[in-house]
Design a protein around this motif. Structure first.
Motif, short mmCIF file in Angstrom:
data_model
loop_
_atom_site.label_atom_id
_atom_site.label_comp_id
_atom_site.label_asym_id
_atom_site.label_seq_id
_atom_site.Cartn_x
_atom_site.Cartn_y
_atom_site.Cartn_z
N SER A 1 0.86 -1.18 0.00
CA SER A 1 0.00 0.00 0.00
C SER A 1 0.90 1.23 0.00
O SER A 1 1.90 1.27 0.72
CB SER A 1 -0.89 0.01 1.24
N SER B 1 6.01 3.27 0.73
CA SER B 1 5.44 2.61 1.90
C SER B 1 5.48 3.49 3.13
O SER B 1 6.42 4.27 3.32
CB SER B 1 6.22 1.33 2.21
N TRP C 1 6.40 3.03 9.44
CA TRP C 1 6.02 2.92 10.85
C TRP C 1 4.95 3.95 11.16
O TRP C 1 4.97 5.06 10.60
CB TRP C 1 7.23 3.17 11.76
N SER D 1 4.32 9.08 12.54
CA SER D 1 4.54 8.10 11.48
C SER D 1 5.80 8.41 10.69
O SER D 1 6.29 9.54 10.70
CB SER D 1 3.34 8.07 10.52
N SER E 1 11.00 -6.79 7.38
CA SER E 1 9.89 -5.91 7.02
C SER E 1 10.21 -5.35 5.64
O SER E 1 11.28 -4.77 5.43
CB SER E 1 9.74 -4.78 8.03
N THR F 1 -0.17 3.23 15.01
CA THR F 1 -1.13 2.13 15.05
C THR F 1 -0.47 0.78 14.75
O THR F 1 -1.06 -0.26 15.00
CB THR F 1 -2.26 2.35 14.04
N GLY F 2 0.72 0.83 14.17
CA GLY F 2 1.41 -0.41 13.80
C GLY F 2 1.01 -0.97 12.46
O GLY F 2 1.56 -1.97 12.01
N ASP F 3 0.04 -0.35 11.77
CA ASP F 3 -0.41 -0.83 10.47
C ASP F 3 0.27 -0.04 9.36
O ASP F 3 -0.07 1.11 9.10
CB ASP F 3 -1.93 -0.68 10.36
N THR F 4 1.25 -0.64 8.69
CA THR F 4 2.00 0.07 7.65
C THR F 4 1.54 -0.28 6.24
O THR F 4 1.93 0.38 5.28
CB THR F 4 3.51 -0.24 7.75
N GLY F 5 0.75 -1.32 6.08
CA GLY F 5 0.33 -1.74 4.75
C GLY F 5 1.42 -2.40 3.96
O GLY F 5 1.31 -2.58 2.75
#
Length: 203
Positions: A49, A153, A156, A121, A171, A159-163
């Motif tokens: 994402s 991308s 970080w 982020s 990672s 929320t921890g959701d990087t897609g």
């Protein structure tokens, strides 16, 4: 040095040091639709994402093993380069951070991947490729000029959701960088955390 970086990470932004090369204009996204790259013997597909969500997700075929690696200034963290795919006006840079799975501060380590990091982020906007023969740097695209979201991308966030995909102690991230002329095939990848020289562009 680590202590200083931890203090710096909590600031809203950090001035970016300019690279002493001639930079290419790359603040707008590629004009043409990105063609899907077909490698000779793909082993897997990674789907990312982008921070610039209007551009949707990007899938890239990459080898199982990295084509190059480089150490970083953080103990036990390595940058692994998986692909440089030429796709229209862009080069898709796929890389991973290999890290200790049980002891890894993503917020601290990925700080230097971001051109303008914040306390909430980070992204891979500082990734670039350099044509060392012509002294030109090609930077990550942004959707709406210099202040727009990057075609890269999120590395970080709080929320921890990087897609971005991950696997064990790796990672994976992607940055869409302005493409150099077609006759440029060997470049240096600058990933903020480390440089990888002699990398070859495919496609």
């Amino acid at each position: 040095m680590v202590h200083r970086r931890r203090r710096a990470w909590h600031r809203a932004a950090l001035p970016v040091l300019l690279v002493a090369v001639v930079t290419a204009g790359c603040t707008k996204p590629p004009g043409a639709k990105r063609p899907q790259h077909e490698s000779a013997a793909p082993q897997r597909t990674l789907t990312f994402s982008l921070e610039a969500k209007a551009y949707g997700k990007v899938s890239v075929r990459v080898p199982e093993q990295p084509v190059a690696t480089a150490p970083t200034g953080t103990k036990d963290v390595t940058v692994e380069l998986y692909a440089l795919h030429r796709a229209g006006d862009a080069v898709q840079v796929v890389f991973a951070l290999r890290h200790p799975a049980g002891d890894y501060s993503a917020g601290e380590v990925t700080y230097d991947l971001d051109e303008d990091p914040t306390v909430a982020s980070h992204n891979a906007s500082k990734v670039a490729i350099v044509d060392t023969a012509r002294l030109k740097e090609y930077k990550t695209f942004r959707a709406n000029g210099q202040d727009g979201d990057c075609l890269c991308s999120t590395t970080w966030n709080t929320t921890g959701d990087t897609g971005s995909p991950s696997s064990g102690d790796r990672s994976y991230y992607l940055a869409e960088v302005a493409a150099p002329p077609a006759d440029v095939s060997t470049v240096t990848v600058r990933a903020g955390l480390a440089d990888i020289a002699g990398a070859r562009i495919e496609g």
